[in-house]
Motif scaffolding. Structure first.
Motif, PDB file in Angstrom:
ATOM      1  N   LEU A  89      -9.594  -2.791  -4.396  1.00 38.84           N
ATOM      2  CA  LEU A  89      -8.672  -3.862  -4.031  1.00 38.84           C
ATOM      3  C   LEU A  89      -8.956  -4.340  -2.612  1.00 38.84           C
ATOM      4  O   LEU A  89      -8.953  -5.553  -2.337  1.00 38.84           O
ATOM      5  CB  LEU A  89      -7.221  -3.394  -4.157  1.00 38.84           C
ATOM      6  N   ALA A  90      -9.197  -3.409  -1.696  1.00 40.49           N
ATOM      7  CA  ALA A  90      -9.506  -3.793  -0.318  1.00 40.49           C
ATOM      8  C   ALA A  90     -10.763  -4.662  -0.268  1.00 40.49           C
ATOM      9  O   ALA A  90     -10.826  -5.654   0.473  1.00 40.49           O
ATOM     10  CB  ALA A  90      -9.681  -2.551   0.545  1.00 40.49           C
ATOM     11  N   ARG A  91     -11.756  -4.299  -1.068  1.00 44.03           N
ATOM     12  CA  ARG A  91     -12.995  -5.085  -1.117  1.00 44.03           C
ATOM     13  C   ARG A  91     -12.728  -6.471  -1.705  1.00 44.03           C
ATOM     14  O   ARG A  91     -13.273  -7.482  -1.224  1.00 44.03           O
ATOM     15  CB  ARG A  91     -14.039  -4.335  -1.940  1.00 44.03           C
ATOM     16  N   LEU A  92     -11.894  -6.539  -2.718  1.00 50.53           N
ATOM     17  CA  LEU A  92     -11.525  -7.825  -3.293  1.00 50.53           C
ATOM     18  C   LEU A  92     -10.832  -8.705  -2.253  1.00 50.53           C
ATOM     19  O   LEU A  92     -11.162  -9.892  -2.100  1.00 50.53           O
ATOM     20  CB  LEU A  92     -10.601  -7.601  -4.502  1.00 50.53           C
ATOM     21  N   VAL A  93      -9.879  -8.134  -1.529  1.00 49.35           N
ATOM     22  CA  VAL A  93      -9.139  -8.900  -0.523  1.00 49.35           C
ATOM     23  C   VAL A  93     -10.077  -9.411   0.564  1.00 49.35           C
ATOM     24  O   VAL A  93      -9.992 -10.574   0.990  1.00 49.35           O
ATOM     25  CB  VAL A  93      -8.014  -8.031   0.080  1.00 49.35           C
ATOM     26  N   GLU A  94     -10.987  -8.557   1.020  1.00 51.82           N
ATOM     27  CA  GLU A  94     -11.905  -8.952   2.081  1.00 51.82           C
ATOM     28  C   GLU A  94     -12.896 -10.010   1.591  1.00 51.82           C
ATOM     29  O   GLU A  94     -13.178 -10.994   2.304  1.00 51.82           O
ATOM     30  CB  GLU A  94     -12.667  -7.728   2.602  1.00 51.82           C
ATOM     31  N   THR A  95     -13.427  -9.835   0.388  1.00 50.94           N
ATOM     32  CA  THR A  95     -14.361 -10.832  -0.153  1.00 50.94           C
ATOM     33  C   THR A  95     -13.650 -12.154  -0.373  1.00 50.94           C
ATOM     34  O   THR A  95     -14.208 -13.227  -0.086  1.00 50.94           O
ATOM     35  CB  THR A  95     -14.976 -10.335  -1.469  1.00 50.94           C
ATOM     36  N   ALA A  96     -12.432 -12.094  -0.877  1.00 49.08           N
ATOM     37  CA  ALA A  96     -11.651 -13.317  -1.074  1.00 49.08           C
ATOM     38  C   ALA A  96     -11.423 -14.030   0.256  1.00 49.08           C
ATOM     39  O   ALA A  96     -11.493 -15.269   0.340  1.00 49.08           O
ATOM     40  CB  ALA A  96     -10.317 -12.982  -1.743  1.00 49.08           C
TER      41      ALA A  96
END
Length: 542
Positions: A89-96
């Motif tokens: 989820l953290a990676r998703l938030v950062e990529t987003a």
């Protein structure tokens, strides 16, 4: 009696939000197990960025036994293994963030799963008041017998496996001694828990929450007074601790929810004095299903022209008169609980006009995944994780709106590499089903139209949520002017329609201007003529 704190801040970014709802089970499967996941969403952020989306809302992704597709949470602070991990989820938030996209999570505030440790403890401890328990030999109406060593029964919030968290009752009743006031220990603990849950995920970088069943917290609450005070209290905390975060509610009544502390609320198929009339009178996505709870109404987007835009406009005007600039109304194409825009007899040629209205009306547009390519409601599917809800009619199966995203023409429409029989839900079997790949390659596709409309809205303050709208004609064709610059004409019926205004609509005559987007609409110099299923956006300064 609790105080009535006044919300202070309103993040400026929300006014420009293009919302996109992702049902994570069905969006993109990265590991081939047949179920969509967080890494799958991350891999597809390029599509959303290309489309112009800047805010995504993800349905519940927390630990759950999935008896209601994740709306039965067993641990608010853990990601369900089917979706990945907190690191994912953290990676998703950062990529987003690098794509210019904010991420909202779905907060189930009013109930948990009956497998949540809070509930299993409460079911064995008569002194625990985190849930609503009636210590009676026979369960009161609506209550469910205790599954543990505790005597009595508990109150569910939706399905029996979703025990309602105790936020108290607004009114006491001698015949129901289990009722507790809103300032009792159990309700106070639950309010504190909501702050802890929100704080946990906001610190990870998410931009806010869509709150499930937001009006359901305090029981027997006429006018939602105590529920509103609860949310104002939480909003005041949010303004102090996370001033750039937002709360959007599933309330269905912006005139109540926004003054209660939410930054915005969705027009829904329920809620409000008209029981969801604002949305159902617009596109009424019932798909031909006889729903006992949400009765069908004639809608404006009806090929035979049975409806009118007037009920929608009136509901919008009344809500805006109450909320003013304190918050926003979000207008969805559909969602996981009701049929898609493409449903029943509605054909693909009817959808462009719907998106023309969605992206030029002064509300926050909310696109349900796949609606941008015209995915349809798929009938005849099996009950999946509580998708059938009997109180809305025996044939109402929400699974039809939850089928896998259609990415390309390959196996499983590009959703997953798993065998077809292992997919969360079957792919739409229609051989002519639309795909992202096919529509990206076609300049005349719905997908490319939606992309252009989003770009137009983003580049034109006159089309934003806060700009003026002047309605010239509230019949067929529906005709209005945004920001004294853009003339919008919408004719969603099969038959042609014409309109001649009594006076000029503003700067520039109605017969002059530059067509920005549209088909089938002619400006005649003193009015407009609109073919069936037509729409136009005209720059009067052009």
């Amino acid at each position: 009696m609790r105080s009535d704190p006044t919300p202070r801040s309103r993040p400026a970014w929300l006014a420009d939000a293009i919302l996109y709802q992702i049902y994570p089970q069905s969006f993109a499967d990265s590991d081939g197990d047949g179920i969509g996941d967080l890494n799958g969403i991350t891999e597809r952020l390029g599509h959303l960025s290309w489309l112009g989306v800047n805010t995504i809302w993800i349905n519940p992704c927390f630990a759950s036994p999935f008896r209601d597709a994740g709306y039965d949470v067993s641990d608010y602070l853990s990601i369900a293994p089917r979706y990945g991990t907190a690191d994912d989820l953290a990676r998703l938030v950062e990529t987003a963030r690098h794509h210019g996209i904010r991420v909202l999570l779905d907060l189930v505030a009013g109930h948990t799963s009956d497998e949540h440790p809070w509930f299993t403890a409460s079911a064995n401890d008569p002194s625990d008041h985190r849930y609503i328990w009636a210590d009676t030999d026979e369960p009161p109406r609506g209550f469910v017998p205790s599954p543990g060593g505790r005597n009595g029964a508990y109150l569910p919030n939706f399905f029996p496996t979703q025990p309602a968290l105790n936020f108290g009752y607004a009114r006491m009743a001698p015949s129901e001694p289990w009722r507790q006031p809103v300032d009792a220990d159990g309700p106070r603990a639950n309010r504190a828990a909501l702050r802890e849950i929100m704080d946990h995920w906001l610190r990870l970088g998410i931009a806010g929450f869509r709150v499930d069943m937001a009006s359901s917290l305090v029981k027997d609450d006429p006018g939602f007074r105590e529920t509103s005070l609860l949310w104002k209290e939480l909003r005041a905390w949010l303004d102090r601790a996370h001033p750039d975060a937002v709360l959007l509610s599933e309330w269905g009544d912006p005139a109540v929810s926004v003054p209660a502390g939410f930054h915005g609320d969705f027009f829904l198929h329920f809620g409000g004095d008209g029981d969801g009339l604002a949305l159902r009178s617009l596109w009424n996505n019932h798909g031909g299903i006889d729903m006992e709870h949400w009765k069908a109404v004639d809608c404006f987007f009806d090929a035979e022209g049975k409806g009118s835009p007037r009920p929608f406009v009136q509901a919008w005007l009344e809500a805006m008169e109450t909320i003013g600039d304190a918050g926003h109304i979000a207008l969805p194409t559909s969602n996981h609980d009701f049929s898609r825009l493409g449903c029943g007899p509605r054909t693909p040629e009817e959808l462009p006009a719907a998106f023309a209205l969605l992206l030029t009306w002064p509300t926050l547009p909310a696109i349900y995944y796949g609606d941008e390519i015209g995915m349809r409601y798929v009938p005849g599917l099996p009950d999946k994780e509580g998708s059938v809800i009997g109180f809305a009619g025996p044939d109402y199966n929400r699974a039809g709106s939850r089928t896998p995203m259609q990415w390309d023409s390959g196996p499983n429409a590009g959703f997953s590499t798993a065998p077809a029989d292992r997919l969360y839900l079957p792919i739409d079997p229609d051989p002519s089903r639309p795909t992202v790949e096919g529509q990206r390659a076609d300049p005349g596709s719905l997908l490319n139209l939606v992309r252009r409309l989003i770009a137009l809205r983003a580049s034109s303050p006159e089309l934003g949520a806060g700009a003026e709208v002047r309605i010239l004609h509230d019949g067929f064709p529906f005709t209005y002017v945004r920001g004294d610059r853009y003339l919008v004409v919408i004719n969603p019926r099969r038959r042609a329609a014409a309109f001649k205004p009594a006076r000029k609509p503003g700067r520039g005559a109605i017969g002059t201007g530059r067509l920005v987007e549209g088909r089938g609409v002619t400006l005649t110099g003193d009015g407009v003529e609109a073919e069936g299923f037509s729409y136009a956006i005209v720059d009067l300064d052009g």
